[in-house]
Structures are given as structure tokens and as C-alpha cells.
Design a protein around this motif. Structure first.
Motif, PDB file in Angstrom:
ATOM      1  N   ASP A  10       0.884  -0.863   0.063  1.00  0.00           N
ATOM      2  CA  ASP A  10       0.396  -0.471  -0.288  1.00  0.00           C
ATOM      3  C   ASP A  10       1.090   1.027  -0.143  1.00  0.00           C
ATOM      4  OD1 ASP A  10      -2.364  -1.384   0.309  1.00  0.00           O
ATOM      5  OD2 ASP A  10      -2.078  -1.701   2.474  1.00  0.00           O
ATOM      6  N   ALA A  11       2.253   0.975  -0.043  1.00  0.00           N
ATOM      7  CA  ALA A  11       3.177   2.099   0.473  1.00  0.00           C
ATOM      8  C   ALA A  11       3.240   3.336  -0.711  1.00  0.00           C
ATOM      9  CB  ALA A  11       4.631   1.744   0.500  1.00  0.00           C
ATOM     10  N   ALA A  12       2.899   3.038  -2.136  1.00  0.00           N
ATOM     11  CA  ALA A  12       2.504   4.067  -3.439  1.00  0.00           C
ATOM     12  C   ALA A  12       1.473   4.812  -3.510  1.00  0.00           C
ATOM     13  CB  ALA A  12       3.097   3.575  -4.558  1.00  0.00           C
ATOM     14  N   ALA A  13      -0.093   3.410  -2.871  1.00  0.00           N
ATOM     15  CA  ALA A  13      -0.601   4.628  -2.489  1.00  0.00           C
ATOM     16  C   ALA A  13      -1.035   4.951  -1.699  1.00  0.00           C
ATOM     17  CB  ALA A  13      -2.028   3.246  -2.590  1.00  0.00           C
ATOM     18  N   ILE A  14      -0.184   5.416  -0.814  1.00  0.00           N
ATOM     19  CA  ILE A  14       0.102   5.960   0.656  1.00  0.00           C
ATOM     20  C   ILE A  14       0.346   7.025   0.612  1.00  0.00           C
ATOM     21  CG2 ILE A  14       0.434   6.250   3.027  1.00  0.00           C
ATOM     22  CD1 ILE A  14      -0.037   3.156   3.362  1.00  0.00           C
ATOM     23  N   TRP A  15       1.455   6.974  -0.244  1.00  0.00           N
ATOM     24  CA  TRP A  15       2.312   7.854  -0.624  1.00  0.00           C
ATOM     25  C   TRP A  15       1.164   9.320  -1.271  1.00  0.00           C
ATOM     26  CZ3 TRP A  15       5.718  11.334   0.534  1.00  0.00           C
ATOM     27  CH2 TRP A  15       5.989  12.707  -0.304  1.00  0.00           C
ATOM     28  N   ALA A  16       0.562   8.572  -2.373  1.00  0.00           N
ATOM     29  CA  ALA A  16      -0.014   9.407  -3.210  1.00  0.00           C
ATOM     30  C   ALA A  16      -1.342  10.386  -2.221  1.00  0.00           C
ATOM     31  CB  ALA A  16      -1.004   8.205  -4.467  1.00  0.00           C
ATOM     32  N   ILE A  17      -1.582   9.566  -1.311  1.00  0.00           N
ATOM     33  CA  ILE A  17      -2.630  10.795  -0.198  1.00  0.00           C
ATOM     34  C   ILE A  17      -1.744  11.462   0.483  1.00  0.00           C
ATOM     35  CG2 ILE A  17      -4.060  10.460   1.904  1.00  0.00           C
ATOM     36  CD1 ILE A  17      -4.853   7.349  -0.308  1.00  0.00           C
ATOM     37  N   ILE A  18      -0.560  11.014   0.812  1.00  0.00           N
ATOM     38  CA  ILE A  18      -0.039  12.023   1.913  1.00  0.00           C
ATOM     39  C   ILE A  18       0.438  12.929   1.191  1.00  0.00           C
ATOM     40  CG2 ILE A  18      -0.407  10.138   4.146  1.00  0.00           C
ATOM     41  CD1 ILE A  18       3.134   9.821   3.813  1.00  0.00           C
ATOM     42  N   GLU A  19       1.344  12.833  -0.028  1.00  0.00           N
ATOM     43  CA  GLU A  19       2.312  13.332  -0.515  1.00  0.00           C
ATOM     44  C   GLU A  19       1.219  15.120  -0.065  1.00  0.00           C
ATOM     45  OE1 GLU A  19       5.278  14.865  -3.844  1.00  0.00           O
ATOM     46  OE2 GLU A  19       3.268  13.036  -4.274  1.00  0.00           O
ATOM     47  N   PRO A  20       0.657  14.984  -1.769  1.00  0.00           N
ATOM     48  CA  PRO A  20      -0.471  16.945  -1.515  1.00  0.00           C
ATOM     49  C   PRO A  20      -0.623  17.397   0.192  1.00  0.00           C
ATOM     50  CG  PRO A  20      -1.386  15.036  -2.713  1.00  0.00           C
ATOM     51  CD  PRO A  20      -0.482  13.956  -1.604  1.00  0.00           C
ATOM     52  N   VAL A  21      -0.955  16.513   0.527  1.00  0.00           N
ATOM     53  CA  VAL A  21      -1.314  17.082   1.841  1.00  0.00           C
ATOM     54  C   VAL A  21       0.328  17.611   2.922  1.00  0.00           C
ATOM     55  CG1 VAL A  21      -2.162  16.987   4.407  1.00  0.00           C
ATOM     56  CG2 VAL A  21      -2.846  15.602   2.073  1.00  0.00           C
ATOM     57  N   ILE A  22       1.027  17.576   2.716  1.00  0.00           N
ATOM     58  CA  ILE A  22       2.598  16.956   3.266  1.00  0.00           C
ATOM     59  C   ILE A  22       2.738  18.522   2.277  1.00  0.00           C
ATOM     60  CG2 ILE A  22       4.850  16.874   3.153  1.00  0.00           C
ATOM     61  CD1 ILE A  22       3.865  13.836   3.627  1.00  0.00           C
ATOM     62  N   ARG A  23       2.657  18.300   1.558  1.00  0.00           N
ATOM     63  CA  ARG A  23       3.609  19.622   0.261  1.00  0.00           C
ATOM     64  C   ARG A  23       2.330  21.212   0.918  1.00  0.00           C
ATOM     65  NH1 ARG A  23       7.792  16.973   0.132  1.00  0.00           N
ATOM     66  NH2 ARG A  23       8.052  15.389  -1.789  1.00  0.00           N
ATOM     67  N   ALA A  24       1.693  21.281   0.997  1.00  0.00           N
ATOM     68  CA  ALA A  24       0.167  22.077   1.079  1.00  0.00           C
ATOM     69  C   ALA A  24       0.800  22.662   2.577  1.00  0.00           C
ATOM     70  CB  ALA A  24      -1.198  21.539   0.910  1.00  0.00           C
ATOM     71  N   GLY A  25       1.448  21.896   3.642  1.00  0.00           N
ATOM     72  CA  GLY A  25       1.888  22.325   4.827  1.00  0.00           C
ATOM     73  C   GLY A  25       0.483  23.128   5.384  1.00  0.00           C
ATOM     74  N   GLU A  26      -0.173  22.918   5.035  1.00  0.00           N
ATOM     75  CA  GLU A  26      -1.789  23.310   6.226  1.00  0.00           C
ATOM     76  C   GLU A  26      -2.905  22.617   7.281  1.00  0.00           C
ATOM     77  OE1 GLU A  26      -4.383  23.775   2.527  1.00  0.00           O
ATOM     78  OE2 GLU A  26      -3.697  25.643   1.748  1.00  0.00           O
ATOM     79  N   THR A  27      -1.796  20.975   7.220  1.00  0.00           N
ATOM     80  CA  THR A  27      -2.535  20.199   8.783  1.00  0.00           C
ATOM     81  C   THR A  27      -1.713  20.048   9.037  1.00  0.00           C
ATOM     82  OG1 THR A  27      -3.068  18.737   6.612  1.00  0.00           O
ATOM     83  CG2 THR A  27      -4.876  20.704   7.606  1.00  0.00           C
ATOM     84  N   LEU A  28      -1.093  19.263   8.739  1.00  0.00           N
ATOM     85  CA  LEU A  28      -0.068  18.203   9.274  1.00  0.00           C
ATOM     86  C   LEU A  28       1.901  19.181   9.117  1.00  0.00           C
ATOM     87  CD1 LEU A  28       0.779  14.807   7.043  1.00  0.00           C
ATOM     88  CD2 LEU A  28      -1.143  15.303   8.172  1.00  0.00           C
TER      89      LEU A  28
END
Length: 160
Positions: A10-28
Motif C-alpha cells: 500500500d506504500a505507493a497509494a499511501i504516498w499518493a494520498i499524503i504527499e499533496p497534504v505534506i506539500r500543502a503544509g496546511e494541516t500536518l
């Protein structure tokens, strides 16, 4: 929707989900420049149980569960959640929240605490409150939001 333990597949799918959120820097509270390897090492850390929410074989969200502290604080759970952008508004976060509460109870945790909920993340705050979490602390200006500037972080908790 199926919520199940994550596997290395599941690592690739998880990365696809968390990467945009990490990059946005608005919640994590993760470094916006974090590499894929570093992010997945963090998410799949030895102290965490990782789950995915999927529908028709497509991963829609992910969360981890862990003890909030060691020793005398190990009876309180902590968790982190991310829903994929394409799945927003479909009840994925609520389902993961409910699953994590039930799983934490099964594991023997007595409470669940979120140490740092970004106050400008009003959807998350509202969701957690609807699932029985209370704001028990406010950290003024603790989060540097890339658009809104310094915003408060909330400490939220519920008994299990």
C-alpha cells in the motif's frame, strides 16, 4: 468501504494520498520538503499501526494509531489521518475516525488524544467534535500556516 491494516504493497497509494497534504503544509506538522522515503518511514514507524480505507480496491485514505506517550501515558492513544483529495466529502475520514476509536478500545486504550489539531482545519475540528472529542487546550499561534499565517493548534481528547 473496507478499512484494513496497511501492507507494504500500500506504500505507493499511501504516498499518493499524503504527499499533496505534506506539500500543502496546511494541516500536518511534517516538513513540506519531506522525501517519499522519509514520509513513509514516519507513517509506517515501528510505534504505529497503519490502516487504509479502500473501496473497490482503491485506497481512499489512511490513518495510523499509536500510544500517545510511553510509560505512564501509554494508556492514551494518538492517531493521524489523511483522506485522498478525490475522496473528500465521502465519509472516509468519519469512517476512519470511528474505526480508530473502536480499534483503540479493542487494544485497551482508555482515551484518545490529538496533540496538535490545526484550528483552521475546521472540517477536521468539526468531525472530531461530532465523534465526541473535546477541545481541552489551545496553543496560540503554534502552527505556521502557509496562507493564513500563525494559527492556533488545539489539543483534543475523548474517553474510550
Amino acid at each position: 468501504m473496507l478499512i484494513r491494516p496497511a501492507t507494504p504493497d500500500d506504500a505507493a497509494a499511501i504516498w499518493a494520498i499524503i504527499e499533496p497534504v505534506i506539500r500543502a503544509g496546511e494541516t500536518l506538522t511534517l516538513d513540506r520538503d519531506m522525501t517519499e522515503d522519509a514520509a513513509l518511514t514516519y507513517w509506517f514507524g515501528a510505534d504505529k499501526e497503519v490502516f487504509v480505507a479502500e473501496e473497490d480496491g482503491v485506497v481512499l485514505g489512511t490513518y495510523y494509531l499509536r500510544a500517545n506517550q510511553t510509560g505512564g501515558g501509554a494508556h492514551v492513544a494518538n492517531a493521524g489521518y489523511v483522506t485522498g483529495a478525490a475522496a473528500t466529502g465521502r465519509g472516509v475520514a468519519r469512517a476512519m475516525g470511528q474505526h480508530s476509536i473502536a480499534h483503540a478500545k479493542e487494544r485497551g486504550f482508555r482515551a484518545m488524544q490529538f496533540n496538535f489539531v490545526v484550528s483552521s482545519n475546521v472540517r477536521a475540528v468539526g468531525l472530531w467534535q461530532s465523534l465526541g472529542f473535546e477541545v481541552v487546550g489551545r496553543l496560540p499561534g503554534a502552527f505556521a500556516h502557509p496562507v493564513e499565517g500563525f494559527v492556533d493548534a488545539l489539543v483534543m481528547v475523548r474517553s474510550l
